[in-house]
Motif scaffolding. Structure first.
Motif, PDB file in Angstrom:
ATOM      1  N   GLU A  26     -28.812 -41.404  97.603  1.00 36.29           N
ATOM      2  CA  GLU A  26     -27.343 -41.551  97.552  1.00 36.29           C
ATOM      3  C   GLU A  26     -26.705 -41.124  98.879  1.00 36.29           C
ATOM      4  O   GLU A  26     -25.798 -41.780  99.404  1.00 36.29           O
ATOM      5  CB  GLU A  26     -26.780 -40.722  96.390  1.00 36.29           C
ATOM      6  N   GLU A  27     -27.232 -40.027  99.454  1.00 38.73           N
ATOM      7  CA  GLU A  27     -26.708 -39.553 100.746  1.00 38.73           C
ATOM      8  C   GLU A  27     -26.900 -40.638 101.809  1.00 38.73           C
ATOM      9  O   GLU A  27     -25.992 -40.977 102.566  1.00 38.73           O
ATOM     10  CB  GLU A  27     -27.410 -38.256 101.166  1.00 38.73           C
ATOM     11  N   ARG A  37     -30.820 -37.983  95.006  1.00 42.73           N
ATOM     12  CA  ARG A  37     -29.709 -37.451  95.803  1.00 42.73           C
ATOM     13  C   ARG A  37     -29.869 -37.883  97.252  1.00 42.73           C
ATOM     14  O   ARG A  37     -28.920 -38.299  97.915  1.00 42.73           O
ATOM     15  CB  ARG A  37     -29.664 -35.929  95.691  1.00 42.73           C
TER      16      ARG A  37
END
Ligand code: JQ2
Length: 497
Positions: free
Chosen positions: A490-491, A487
């Protein structure tokens, strides 16, 4: 079958299921339904019939009353058949073998079966009154000793390497105590264990018996030897009979303890002199051991569930720390006590190319990085665990005092990042029944050892085993971290887009 490289491998490849003979405490017929024609018979069958065996005909006279019942059973879905011969202390047993029926007849006296049920009921009450597994095993050994009259009854538990440990015992003093002794896996080789997982009970009333050949030696129809895997009368491997004589046990009976479909151990009975136990009493022992196995399975499930709940709470605490701290790494190592409690470790390290954080007792950084290099070379496994790293990574014995046990979780698919937990070696002394490393070779073949006296060995470079619950907790935390790392990546990717 591959050519065995060593004598022990040869021993483990002995085809014990097709000995071509039976033990002399009964007689055996191979019948071909529906006419129940005799196609094979043990050489002593004439003694039981009172007349020569008529091959191609049903076995007449003494078996006339029971043949119709066997035929009816054969048409049913019942796996086995067992009945006493009317008005005789004779037990007739039958099971299917390919297109045939293997009929076994034992002439052994036994007490009125009406006496058995109250005894089994009382054992159920005794078992229910036991507060732990140790008490249950001791009660089982005691009950089977009283029921069968064997001199010594022991509960024998296998470890993950199939070495055995005597964990309970009841004896009358005629045989030495084996309580707490260990025996090497080779004493019960793999093909024997596989057979005992399928056929739960076996008896050897006299280890000095002469095998009784089955005639003809192969089935006339297909030319194959008779598979006696499920036969009670199966003649036993000569090497094991020698083992029994070396052990001073003229008779033995063993009942498999099956826990969740796996051979957990044996209840093993011995007498110094020849000793017979009838089929109905053996069946009662099988029932008693099944009751013990259910108790063992229930206790193991309860212990595992309690441990998983306990570790689940730790995982939740670590997830909270990882999501509230500035970085998951700080959250994880900041709660060092919880990180160690996650799997019951004494040390932990997070190793990346550009980071190295530790908590608790860990090896030196270069030693940990040496371990990571070895892990990378082992391939793509997400999780590696061992209770004895020295058996895998040469040289790691130098830091076994902090890292004999290891759980290593790969936490990044892209980079070489690892979360590694450590446990120290536990130095302990174990007692074997004789020197387990001793190989006796005579006349060009291996023989069982002759001494079973306590032989002490110090166990080094080994930590407490990781439990299933602890390995599951390691996987759970690894999954959570990989999810957080993905995550975050992805951020970062969306910010830079
Ligand atoms: C004191 C703890 C203990 C041990 C260690 C033990 C051993 C044991 N061995 C059994 C069977 C076999 N052992 C062996 C082989 C070996 N025994 C050795 O000592 C060695 C070196 C070998 C390989 C050559 C084989 C082939 C068999 C299959 C026999 C058969 O069912 O046909 C069997 C099963 C046969 C039986 O019930 O006696 C046992 C159970 C008895 N018993 C114990 O009570």
């Amino acid at each position: 079958m591959d050519h065995p490289a060593t004598d022990l491998e040869a021993c483990a490849q002995e085809p014990i299921h097709i000995p071509g003979a039976i033990q002399p405490h009964g007689v055996l017929f191979v019948l071909r339904p529906p006419h129940m024609a005799v196609v094979q018979a043990s050489q002593n069958a004439e003694r039981f019939l009172g007349q020569p065996v008529q091959y191609g005909e049903p076995p007449r006279r003494r078996l006339d009353p029971i043949l119709p019942k066997i035929a009816a059973w054969h048409g049913s879905s019942e796996p086995t058949f067992q009945m006493p011969l009317t008005n005789e202390q004779v037990t007739v047993s039958a099971h299917r073998s390919g297109r045939s029926i293997i009929l076994e007849i034992e002439e052994a006296s036994y007490p009125p079966l009406d006496d058995l049920l109250p005894k089994l009921r009382s054992f159920g009450q005794i078992l229910a009154g036991q507060s732990d597994i140790a008490g249950s095993m001791a009660a089982c050994a005691r009950f089977i000793a009283q029921l069968t009259g064997f001199d010594r009854v022991l509960v024998y538990r296998f470890d993950k390497d199939w070495n055995g440990h005597v964990v309970a015992e009841h004896g009358n003093g005629k045989l030495p105590s084996y309580l707490d002794l260990r025996f090497p896996a080779k004493d019960i080789p793999a093909q024997a264990r596989a057979l005992y997982a399928a056929n739960p009970i076996r008896i050897i009333p006299n280890a000095s018996y002469q095998p009784v050949p089955i005639e003809p030696s192969v089935d006339p129809e297909h030319g194959k030897p008779l598979d006696l895997s499920n036969a009670q009368l199966r003649s036993v491997s000569p090497v094991h009979l020698e083992y029994m004589r070396n052990m001073g046990t003229a008779a033995s009976m063993s009942v498999s303890i099956m826990v969740n479909g796996t051979l957990w151990g044996l209840v093993s009975c011995h007498s110094a002199n020849p000793h017979m136990v009838s089929a109905p009493i053996r069946d009662a022992c099988d029932f008693v051991v099944q009751s013990l196995a259910i108790r063992i399975a229930a206790q193991a499930h309860s212990d595992d569930s309690a441990r998983r709940v306990e570790l689940g709470r730790v995982t939740a605490q670590l997830l909270a720390s990882m999501t509230t701290e500035a970085s998951w790494l700080e959250g994880l190592v900041g709660d060092g006590e919880a990180l160690l409690a996650q799997v019951g470790a004494s040390g932990a390290a997070i190793v990346a190319e550009d980071a190295y954080l530790t908590t608790g007792s860990v090896p030196r950084e270069e030693e940990v990085r040496e371990l990571v290099e070895w892990l990378r070379a082992q391939g793509e496994a997400e999780l590696f665990s061992t209770a004895s790293l020295a058996q895998h990574l040469p040289g790691s014995e130098r830091f076994a005092d902090v890292a004999a046990g290891v759980i290593a979780a790969r936490i990044s698919e892209l980079h070489s990042s690892w979360l590694i937990w450590f446990r120290p070696e536990v130095v302990r002394t174990v007692q074997w029944g004789g020197d387990p490393h001793k190989e006796v070779r005579e006349e060009g073949r291996i023989h069982p050892r002759k001494s079973f006296d306590a032989w002490r060995e110090q166990v080094r470079l080994t930590a407490l085993e990781w439990t299933g619950a602890e390995l599951a907790a390691a996987r759970d935390l690894r999954t959570a971290i990989v999810g957080i790392v993905l995550r975050k990546a992805e951020e970062l990717a969306s910010l830079s887009a």
